[in-house]
Design a protein around this motif. Structure first.
Motif, PDB file in Angstrom:
ATOM      1  N   GLY A  76       0.827  -1.196   0.000  1.00 49.53           N
ATOM      2  CA  GLY A  76       0.000   0.000   0.000  1.00 49.53           C
ATOM      3  C   GLY A  76       0.863   1.247   0.000  1.00 49.53           C
ATOM      4  N   PHE A  77       0.218   2.388   0.188  1.00 48.68           N
ATOM      5  CA  PHE A  77       0.915   3.667   0.198  1.00 48.68           C
ATOM      6  C   PHE A  77       1.216   4.067   1.636  1.00 48.68           C
ATOM      7  CE2 PHE A  77       0.584   8.305   0.642  1.00 48.68           C
ATOM      8  CZ  PHE A  77       1.712   8.661  -0.085  1.00 48.68           C
ATOM      9  N   PHE A  78       2.478   4.285   1.930  1.00 47.90           N
ATOM     10  CA  PHE A  78       2.897   4.745   3.237  1.00 47.90           C
ATOM     11  C   PHE A  78       3.511   6.133   3.074  1.00 47.90           C
ATOM     12  CE2 PHE A  78       3.003   0.154   3.399  1.00 47.90           C
ATOM     13  CZ  PHE A  78       2.239  -0.079   4.522  1.00 47.90           C
ATOM     14  N   PRO A  79       2.924   7.157   3.671  1.00 46.63           N
ATOM     15  CA  PRO A  79       3.396   8.517   3.435  1.00 46.63           C
ATOM     16  C   PRO A  79       4.788   8.756   4.009  1.00 46.63           C
ATOM     17  CG  PRO A  79       1.734   8.507   5.153  1.00 46.63           C
ATOM     18  CD  PRO A  79       1.802   7.126   4.600  1.00 46.63           C
ATOM     19  N   PRO A  80       5.575   9.568   3.315  1.00 43.22           N
ATOM     20  CA  PRO A  80       6.887   9.928   3.835  1.00 43.22           C
ATOM     21  C   PRO A  80       6.744  10.964   4.958  1.00 43.22           C
ATOM     22  CG  PRO A  80       6.499  11.015   1.763  1.00 43.22           C
ATOM     23  CD  PRO A  80       5.333  10.110   1.998  1.00 43.22           C
ATOM     24  N   HIS A  81       7.865  11.475   5.411  1.00 41.13           N
ATOM     25  CA  HIS A  81       7.852  12.459   6.499  1.00 41.13           C
ATOM     26  C   HIS A  81       6.996  13.666   6.131  1.00 41.13           C
ATOM     27  CE1 HIS A  81      10.804  14.154   3.749  1.00 41.13           C
ATOM     28  NE2 HIS A  81      10.617  15.312   4.357  1.00 41.13           N
ATOM     29  N   SER A  82       6.474  14.328   7.162  1.00 42.25           N
ATOM     30  CA  SER A  82       5.639  15.493   6.935  1.00 42.25           C
ATOM     31  C   SER A  82       5.803  16.472   8.095  1.00 42.25           C
ATOM     32  CB  SER A  82       4.177  15.072   6.828  1.00 42.25           C
ATOM     33  OG  SER A  82       3.350  16.205   6.741  1.00 42.25           O
ATOM     34  N   TRP A  83       5.889  17.750   7.759  1.00 36.98           N
ATOM     35  CA  TRP A  83       5.960  18.795   8.781  1.00 36.98           C
ATOM     36  C   TRP A  83       4.588  19.346   9.132  1.00 36.98           C
ATOM     37  CZ3 TRP A  83      10.081  19.870  11.637  1.00 36.98           C
ATOM     38  CH2 TRP A  83      11.317  19.441  11.182  1.00 36.98           C
TER      39      TRP A  83
END
Length: 131
Positions: A76-83
């Motif tokens: 599936g889609f796993f989001p990268p880092h996010s601020w």
């Protein structure tokens, strides 16, 4: 997902049995309320997992004779880092402080909150991680 539903179902029954016993033995309204809320949350997860388990095809994890290679592939889609969660949290702190110190700060926090929440929601529609 049938195994997961059974695990949460057992937890639901356990809390259902323990909550009245705890209430009778302790007369503690706070702990009893926490146990009742735990019962309803476990019931919610049990219901979701059982309904989802009935709708899904059988997973390799659910079969005893399954091979490891059957579970390979994209998960599936796993989001990268996010601020954005940091800025949404800071904005929520400004809104809460605005209620304490002055409505002008609350209004400024709500205005900034619209921007940060929009950035958080639409993060994957533009920029490097657009899809």
């Amino acid at each position: 997902m049938k195994v997961e539903a059974w695990v949460f179902g057992i937890l639901t029954v356990f809390v259902l049995v323990v909550a009245p016993i705890y209430w009778l033995m302790s007369d503690d309204p706070t702990g009893t309320t926490a146990l009742v809320m735990t019962f309803f949350l476990a019931l919610l997860v049990t219901f979701y997992l059982s309904v989802t388990g009935r709708r899904m095809d059988e997973r390799p994890e659910d079969r005893k004779e399954a091979e490891i290679v059957e579970g390979a592939g994209e998960l599936g889609f796993f989001p990268p880092h996010s601020w954005w969660p940091l800025w949404c949290g800071v904005t929520m702190a400004v809104v809460a402080l605005g209620i304490v110190f002055g409505w002008w700060l609350f209004i400024v926090g709500c205005g900034v909150g619209i921007i940060t929440l929009s950035g958080f929601i639409f993060e994957y529609y533009r920029g490097d991680h657009a899809h």
